[in-house]
Design a protein around this motif. Sequence first.
Motif, PDB file in Angstrom:
ATOM      1  N   SER A 110     -24.990  23.289   0.464  1.00  0.00           N
ATOM      2  CA  SER A 110     -24.369  22.189  -0.297  1.00  0.00           C
ATOM      3  C   SER A 110     -22.894  22.042   0.073  1.00  0.00           C
ATOM      4  O   SER A 110     -22.373  20.923   0.141  1.00  0.00           O
ATOM      5  N   SER A 111     -22.226  23.174   0.335  1.00  0.00           N
ATOM      6  CA  SER A 111     -20.797  23.103   0.694  1.00  0.00           C
ATOM      7  C   SER A 111     -20.611  22.224   1.936  1.00  0.00           C
ATOM      8  O   SER A 111     -19.661  21.449   2.018  1.00  0.00           O
ATOM      9  N   MET A 112     -21.550  22.350   2.896  1.00  0.00           N
ATOM     10  CA  MET A 112     -21.402  21.585   4.148  1.00  0.00           C
ATOM     11  C   MET A 112     -21.539  20.082   3.894  1.00  0.00           C
ATOM     12  O   MET A 112     -20.798  19.284   4.455  1.00  0.00           O
ATOM     13  N   TYR A 113     -22.503  19.709   3.047  1.00  0.00           N
ATOM     14  CA  TYR A 113     -22.688  18.278   2.759  1.00  0.00           C
ATOM     15  C   TYR A 113     -21.498  17.725   1.967  1.00  0.00           C
ATOM     16  O   TYR A 113     -21.152  16.556   2.113  1.00  0.00           O
ATOM     17  N   LEU A 114     -20.902  18.548   1.151  1.00  0.00           N
ATOM     18  CA  LEU A 114     -19.744  18.076   0.374  1.00  0.00           C
ATOM     19  C   LEU A 114     -18.495  17.978   1.239  1.00  0.00           C
ATOM     20  O   LEU A 114     -17.665  17.089   1.073  1.00  0.00           O
ATOM     21  N   LYS A 115     -18.365  18.902   2.178  1.00  0.00           N
ATOM     22  CA  LYS A 115     -17.117  19.003   2.945  1.00  0.00           C
ATOM     23  C   LYS A 115     -17.066  18.051   4.132  1.00  0.00           C
ATOM     24  O   LYS A 115     -16.005  17.546   4.481  1.00  0.00           O
ATOM     25  N   LYS A 116     -18.228  17.822   4.741  1.00  0.00           N
ATOM     26  CA  LYS A 116     -18.253  17.056   5.996  1.00  0.00           C
ATOM     27  C   LYS A 116     -17.539  15.689   5.884  1.00  0.00           C
ATOM     28  O   LYS A 116     -16.779  15.333   6.789  1.00  0.00           O
ATOM     29  N   PRO A 117     -17.750  14.909   4.817  1.00  0.00           N
ATOM     30  CA  PRO A 117     -17.084  13.591   4.798  1.00  0.00           C
ATOM     31  C   PRO A 117     -15.576  13.653   4.560  1.00  0.00           C
ATOM     32  O   PRO A 117     -14.904  12.648   4.747  1.00  0.00           O
ATOM     33  N   VAL A 118     -15.071  14.816   4.122  1.00  0.00           N
ATOM     34  CA  VAL A 118     -13.633  14.902   3.817  1.00  0.00           C
ATOM     35  C   VAL A 118     -13.029  16.137   4.511  1.00  0.00           C
ATOM     36  O   VAL A 118     -12.643  17.109   3.870  1.00  0.00           O
ATOM     37  N   PRO A 119     -12.944  16.065   5.868  1.00  0.00           N
ATOM     38  CA  PRO A 119     -12.519  17.255   6.629  1.00  0.00           C
ATOM     39  C   PRO A 119     -11.127  17.767   6.250  1.00  0.00           C
ATOM     40  O   PRO A 119     -10.857  18.954   6.381  1.00  0.00           O
TER      41      PRO A 119
END
Length: 261
Positions: free
Chosen positions: A120-129
């Motif tokens: 889940s962290s990856m899906y949350l973080k990817k759009p806001v690098p």
Amino acid sequence: MLGQIFRYLKYRTKAKNRYKIHSPFAYGFLNNVLREKKYYDDFKILDSLTRELMESDKIIETVDYGAGGKGKEPVKYKTTLGKVAKRRSHPLKRLHLLYNLSAYLKPSTMLELGTAVGISSMYLKKPVPESKMITVEGCPVLASIARENFRKAGLKNIDVIAGNFDEVLDDVLQKFDKLDFVFFDGNHKKEPTLDYFNKCVEKSHPGTVFLFDDIHWSGEMEQAWERIKADERVSVTMDIFWFGFVFFRKGIAKQDFVVKY
Ligand SMILES: C[S@@+](CC[C@H](N)C(=O)[O-])C[C@H]1O[C@@H](n2cnc3c(N)ncnc32)[C@H](O)[C@@H]1O
């Protein structure tokens, strides 16, 4: 199990497709996050990494600190990485929802309680690098697998803190001036959930969004959700059964949306 089916049926009888929504924010959120069907390019890499993790037969030793663990003390056990990834994370539809949420809100600070292997962290973080994210996981083996996954996904500015929420949350909160987004995805018990909520609210502002996983998972979680909805600092809440969203925006009437999802 029967209890959860009953709670799901109760949710379905209350849930609506359409609401008379006067708040442009709630309307925008519903359409751009919950109903958004766009397939982003980022899904290719994230979904394939997720599938790879969920299919992995690598043996690992883990502990489960959450309500899923047997007894009071966290229990160590051996299992496959695939089973941990599958059991502790979310189906792709909901992971895409997390991505939509982050792409829409563009949080600059994020906290996640419950990393598991970092899906889940990856899906949350990817759009806001450029955002700053901290994610907390009690099992050190999973924490290090998550770090490796973030490296594979090319994600920077995510710190994984290995520790029990009850022991590390105060220190973790010191690292933020304010919190734009918090995902509560671990320890599905009433009192700890309310405790984490109260601590995190101290760093919230009117634009902050909190997301609670499994608000109908048990009677205890439903009681915690009722208390959160009633909290006077909270304005709008949205219940999609699997997740509960909490908003603190000012100048809008307190309202709970039970949305068909
Ligand atoms: C549902 S999983 C998180 C899944 C992850 N967010 C995802 O979707 O990929 C919850 C995790 O929280 C951890 N956890 C639960 N209670 C905890 C606690 N009190 N302190 C630290 N970690 C905890 C568990 O070890 C578990 O790996």
